[in-house]
Motif scaffolding. Sequence first.
Motif, PDB file in Angstrom:
ATOM      1  N   PHE A  44       0.813  -1.188   0.149  1.00 17.80           N
ATOM      2  CA  PHE A  44       0.068   0.130   0.143  1.00 17.80           C
ATOM      3  C   PHE A  44       0.706   1.483   0.021  1.00 17.80           C
ATOM      4  N   ALA A  45       1.962   1.106   0.413  1.00 17.77           N
ATOM      5  CA  ALA A  45       3.080   2.499   0.254  1.00 17.77           C
ATOM      6  C   ALA A  45       3.178   2.818  -1.099  1.00 17.77           C
ATOM      7  N   LEU A  46       2.985   1.794  -2.262  1.00 18.61           N
ATOM      8  CA  LEU A  46       2.968   2.131  -3.565  1.00 18.61           C
ATOM      9  C   LEU A  46       1.966   3.075  -3.797  1.00 18.61           C
ATOM     10  N   PHE A  47       0.826   3.026  -3.176  1.00 18.83           N
ATOM     11  CA  PHE A  47      -0.245   3.963  -3.618  1.00 18.83           C
ATOM     12  C   PHE A  47      -0.540   5.313  -2.815  1.00 18.83           C
ATOM     13  N   LEU A  48       0.811   5.719  -2.518  1.00 18.37           N
ATOM     14  CA  LEU A  48       0.804   6.993  -1.574  1.00 18.37           C
ATOM     15  C   LEU A  48       0.526   8.109  -2.452  1.00 18.37           C
ATOM     16  N   PRO A  49       0.786   8.232  -3.952  1.00 18.97           N
ATOM     17  CA  PRO A  49       0.318   9.516  -4.690  1.00 18.97           C
ATOM     18  C   PRO A  49      -1.258   9.444  -4.775  1.00 18.97           C
ATOM     19  N   VAL A  50      -1.833   8.201  -4.694  1.00 17.55           N
ATOM     20  CA  VAL A  50      -3.283   8.258  -5.080  1.00 17.55           C
ATOM     21  C   VAL A  50      -3.906   8.425  -3.821  1.00 17.55           C
TER      22      VAL A  50
ATOM     23  N   THR B  14      -6.335  11.716  -3.295  1.00 20.04           N
ATOM     24  CA  THR B  14      -8.034  11.508  -3.063  1.00 20.04           C
ATOM     25  C   THR B  14      -8.391  12.212  -1.851  1.00 20.04           C
ATOM     26  N   ILE B  15      -7.358  12.345  -0.829  1.00 22.30           N
ATOM     27  CA  ILE B  15      -7.591  13.035   0.604  1.00 22.30           C
ATOM     28  C   ILE B  15      -7.435  14.518   0.367  1.00 22.30           C
ATOM     29  N   SER B  16      -6.483  14.968  -0.575  1.00 22.93           N
ATOM     30  CA  SER B  16      -6.434  16.415  -0.704  1.00 22.93           C
ATOM     31  C   SER B  16      -7.634  16.779  -1.434  1.00 22.93           C
ATOM     32  N   ALA B  17      -8.078  15.985  -2.538  1.00 24.39           N
ATOM     33  CA  ALA B  17      -9.365  16.557  -3.199  1.00 24.39           C
ATOM     34  C   ALA B  17     -10.526  16.435  -2.362  1.00 24.39           C
ATOM     35  N   THR B  18     -10.626  15.628  -1.433  1.00 20.51           N
ATOM     36  CA  THR B  18     -11.765  15.517  -0.665  1.00 20.51           C
ATOM     37  C   THR B  18     -11.764  16.524   0.347  1.00 20.51           C
ATOM     38  N   VAL B  19     -10.643  16.850   1.164  1.00 18.81           N
ATOM     39  CA  VAL B  19     -10.417  18.058   2.299  1.00 18.81           C
ATOM     40  C   VAL B  19     -10.702  19.305   1.154  1.00 18.81           C
ATOM     41  N   ARG B  20     -10.235  19.463   0.116  1.00 18.43           N
ATOM     42  CA  ARG B  20     -10.574  20.700  -0.745  1.00 18.43           C
ATOM     43  C   ARG B  20     -11.941  20.930  -0.892  1.00 18.43           C
ATOM     44  N   ASP B  21     -12.681  20.001  -1.413  1.00 17.06           N
ATOM     45  CA  ASP B  21     -14.078  19.864  -1.441  1.00 17.06           C
ATOM     46  C   ASP B  21     -14.756  20.333  -0.204  1.00 17.06           C
TER      47      ASP B  21
END
Length: 107
Positions: free
Chosen positions: A71-77, A81-88
């Motif tokens: 799951f460390a390989l999915f760090l950019p994803v 997703t977290i930054s887009a959710t917080v931004r919204d």
Amino acid sequence: MTQEIRTITIGAGQARPRRRSQKHTRRRVRLNGWTVAKYAALTVAGVLLFRAGAAYALTERGYKAIGGEVFALFLPVFYYTISATVRDYIKEIKSIFREEKDHEKTC
């Protein structure tokens, strides 16, 4: 024996090629250098975390396998997703407060 001469017309019996509509045209995407650098750094960090996690898991397990460290390989994803959710979420809260202020002004 008479040879039959046929005239071949270009596109005979075929539909005319359709012109692409506006929505199917290609758009040029402008990339922000900082954004590319940020996601490249996140990708490198994910790969390094994966390698470190795999090495630790090998010493713990005693055999080579892939587990949760992948799951460390999915760090950019995850970051996106977290930054887009917080931004919204922040945008929604700001719009709620704006509506309340507008409502107070009209009352």
